[in-house]
Design a protein around this motif. Structure first.
Motif, short mmCIF file in Angstrom:
data_model
loop_
_atom_site.label_atom_id
_atom_site.label_comp_id
_atom_site.label_asym_id
_atom_site.label_seq_id
_atom_site.Cartn_x
_atom_site.Cartn_y
_atom_site.Cartn_z
N ASN A 368 3.42 -1.37 -22.44
CA ASN A 368 4.70 -0.79 -22.83
C ASN A 368 5.01 0.48 -22.05
O ASN A 368 6.18 0.81 -21.82
CB ASN A 368 4.73 -0.49 -24.33
N MET A 369 3.95 1.19 -21.64
CA MET A 369 4.14 2.42 -20.89
C MET A 369 4.35 2.17 -19.40
O MET A 369 4.58 3.12 -18.63
CB MET A 369 2.93 3.35 -21.09
N GLY A 370 4.26 0.92 -18.96
CA GLY A 370 4.54 0.60 -17.57
C GLY A 370 3.35 0.58 -16.65
O GLY A 370 3.48 0.87 -15.45
N ILE A 371 2.17 0.21 -17.16
CA ILE A 371 0.97 0.21 -16.32
C ILE A 371 1.10 -0.77 -15.15
O ILE A 371 0.61 -0.49 -14.05
CB ILE A 371 -0.30 -0.10 -17.16
N ASP A 372 1.78 -1.90 -15.34
CA ASP A 372 1.91 -2.88 -14.26
C ASP A 372 2.74 -2.32 -13.10
O ASP A 372 2.40 -2.52 -11.93
CB ASP A 372 2.54 -4.17 -14.79
N VAL A 373 3.80 -1.60 -13.44
CA VAL A 373 4.63 -0.99 -12.40
C VAL A 373 3.86 0.09 -11.66
O VAL A 373 3.90 0.17 -10.42
CB VAL A 373 5.92 -0.39 -13.03
N ARG A 374 3.13 0.92 -12.40
CA ARG A 374 2.35 1.99 -11.77
C ARG A 374 1.25 1.43 -10.89
O ARG A 374 1.00 1.95 -9.79
CB ARG A 374 1.76 2.90 -12.86
N LEU A 375 0.59 0.37 -11.32
CA LEU A 375 -0.45 -0.26 -10.52
C LEU A 375 0.13 -0.76 -9.20
O LEU A 375 -0.48 -0.56 -8.13
CB LEU A 375 -1.10 -1.41 -11.28
N LYS A 376 1.28 -1.40 -9.24
CA LYS A 376 1.90 -1.93 -8.02
C LYS A 376 2.21 -0.80 -7.04
O LYS A 376 1.97 -0.93 -5.82
CB LYS A 376 3.17 -2.70 -8.35
N VAL A 377 2.71 0.32 -7.55
CA VAL A 377 3.02 1.46 -6.68
C VAL A 377 1.75 1.97 -6.00
O VAL A 377 1.73 2.22 -4.79
CB VAL A 377 3.67 2.60 -7.50
N LEU A 378 0.66 2.10 -6.76
CA LEU A 378 -0.59 2.61 -6.20
C LEU A 378 -1.20 1.62 -5.21
O LEU A 378 -1.76 2.02 -4.17
CB LEU A 378 -1.58 2.93 -7.32
N LEU A 379 -1.10 0.33 -5.51
CA LEU A 379 -1.63 -0.69 -4.58
C LEU A 379 -0.86 -0.68 -3.27
O LEU A 379 -1.45 -0.82 -2.19
CB LEU A 379 -1.56 -2.07 -5.22
N ASP A 380 0.45 -0.49 -3.35
CA ASP A 380 1.27 -0.44 -2.13
C ASP A 380 0.93 0.78 -1.28
O ASP A 380 0.98 0.72 -0.05
CB ASP A 380 2.76 -0.43 -2.49
N LYS A 381 0.58 1.87 -1.95
CA LYS A 381 0.26 3.10 -1.23
C LYS A 381 -1.16 3.08 -0.67
O LYS A 381 -1.47 3.80 0.28
CB LYS A 381 0.43 4.31 -2.15
N ALA A 382 -2.04 2.29 -1.29
CA ALA A 382 -3.45 2.27 -0.88
C ALA A 382 -3.64 1.28 0.27
O ALA A 382 -3.62 0.07 0.08
CB ALA A 382 -4.32 1.87 -2.08
N GLY A 383 -3.82 1.80 1.46
CA GLY A 383 -4.03 0.93 2.61
C GLY A 383 -5.44 0.41 2.70
O GLY A 383 -5.70 -0.64 3.32
#
Length: 447
Positions: A368-383
């Protein structure tokens, strides 16, 4: 122990529910075969005053100033006995930071607030929350924030200071003061340490208790044909260097904590948790704010949950010590003790002063707090693929139902006006549908 209790405690056989629990696994670590300093202390205490309550046993094992587990162990992190959610993934603390900012906005954007954490561990969770506060600086720029940590362990408070404070600003220390340490965080926010919640200044505050209530001492009771009987800890007459559980043959004072309509055969009650909840409720009702509690527990359904906390940070039916089976009465002082939080008891102890929400499973709250969205952002930033795998492993640990996802729960205390409901007591506050949503317990919506 008073004379009444001494007379009542019988050195009888272990009740049936305990025969399963107090087994010798044969897999205890080598240290458990020796008499630890804490065991010697407990045996001397029992020989002097008689059997002790489970609550007293937990208190001695965990917080005894000379021999307590928390006094001499750095139990957190990869090298410790267990790992908590903040140590697993930065996302956990970040989402909690978002929760506090969201509640601050929903409650009218006060010009100042205190963030108070009970039992801050290594300070990792507060550090992640402060990073969110910095990232949302444009939203919080008109708000004066201060950090207040309630910590009884001197060793852990020093670790917290290393994690959180600016090295160029010397810490102020006064062991005799209610505020025994002061400093400034790396982001320039005032930070203070206290030994007791009651010493924290009153005012508009957000309170955080992550894996705090589970280590507070519990009294254990067994239903018998003669009524409720409290479980005590005694010396085993068959093995003088070991402890065992016994039942009191008559009622003891702590029986007053049991609900009259209790249907379970075995219950655990935590008076200290009730005291903390009453203090939090009084503060929130008087000056506003909210309390967010995250722990493994149940809503008044479980019975026998006392165990050693395990190395992975979430609870199973058996405790582990250095990846091996470990009996709760074996080698006291060498491993952490914990019992599941009874959220129904916390709700009752709020006594209607504030509204309560939850408990909800951790995976529901974080989703509900948006963990899936936050994970996607971090995965995209992590090369780096290894960093991506680390993020995915952390996500799995937090969300997997077989790991932390269903074992940990979130519970909140809020002012009645926050939910726009009447001041009914207890569970009615939780069950009545609020007119405004609360993030985590409902899906987060940014305006």
């Amino acid at each position: 122990m008073n004379a009444l209790v001494r007379r009542c405690v019988a050195r009888t056989g272990i009740p049936s529910i305990w025969r399963r629990k107090c087994f010798s696994s044969g897999n205890e670590p080598a240290e458990s075969n020796h008499v630890t300093p804490m065991l010697r202390h407990l045996m001397y205490k029992i020989k002097s005053t008689g059997p002790i309550t489970v609550a007293e046993y937990m208190k001695e094992v965990l917080t005894n100033p000379a021999k307590g587990y928390y006094v001499h162990h750095d139990m957190l992190g990869e090298k410790g006995d267990f790992i908590t959610s903040p140590e697993i993934s930065q996302i956990f603390g970040e989402l909690l930071g978002v929760w506090f900012v969201s509640e601050w906005m929903a409650s009218g954007k006060s010009t100042a607030f205190q963030l108070v954490e009970l039992g801050p561990g290594r300070g990792t969770l507060t550090a992640d929350i402060l990073r969110v506060f910095s990232q949302l600086g444009s939203v919080l720029k008109t708000c004066d924030i201060s950090i207040h940590l309630v910590e009884v362990s001197q060793k852990l408070s020093e670790i917290q200071a290393l994690t959180l404070t600016e090295e160029t600003v010397p810490l102020e220390r006064d062991a005799e003061s209610l505020v025994y340490m002061k400093g400034v965080t790396k982001s320039g926010i005032p930070i203070s340490w206290y030994r007791d919640l009651k010493d924290v200044p009153t005012g508009y505050s957000f309170y955080l208790a992550h894996e705090f209530f589970d280590v507070l001492p519990v009294h254990k009771f067994q239903k018998t044909p003669h009524g409720w009987r409290e479980v005590f800890v005694d010396i085993d007459p068959q093995s003088p260097d070991k402890l065992r559980f016994v039942l009191a043959p008559c009622a003891t004072p702590a029986e007053a904590f049991i609900q009259r309509d209790e249907r379970r055969e075995h219950v655990e009650v935590c008076p200290d948790a009730g005291v903390v909840i009453q203090e939090l409720s009084q503060r929130i009702a008087s000056t506003g704010g909210a309390a967010l509690i995250a722990d493994y527990g149940h809503d008044g359904t479980k019975t026998d949950t006392l165990r050693h906390r395990i190395c992975t940070g979430y609870a199973l039916s058996l405790g582990f010590y250095e990846h091996q089976l470990h009996d709760v009465l074996t080698a006291p002082g060498t491993a952490d003790l914990t019992a599941d939080v009874d959220f129904s008891y916390l709700r009752r102890m709020a006594q209607g002063r504030v509204a309560s929400l939850g408990p909800v499973e951790q995976r529901t709250f974080l989703k509900n707090m948006g963990i899936d969205v936050r994970l996607k952002v971090l995965l995209d930033k992590a090369g780096d693929p290894s960093l991506q795998q680390q993020l995915l492993r952390g996500y799995d640990m937090l969300m997997n139902p077989q790991k932390m996802g269903e074992r940990f729960h979130f519970f909140a205390l809020l002012p009645h006006q926050r939910l726009h409901v009447g001041s009914q007591g207890g569970k009615a506050c939780q069950s009545e549908a609020p007119s405004t949503s609360v993030p985590g317990f409902d899906e987060l919506v940014w305006h």
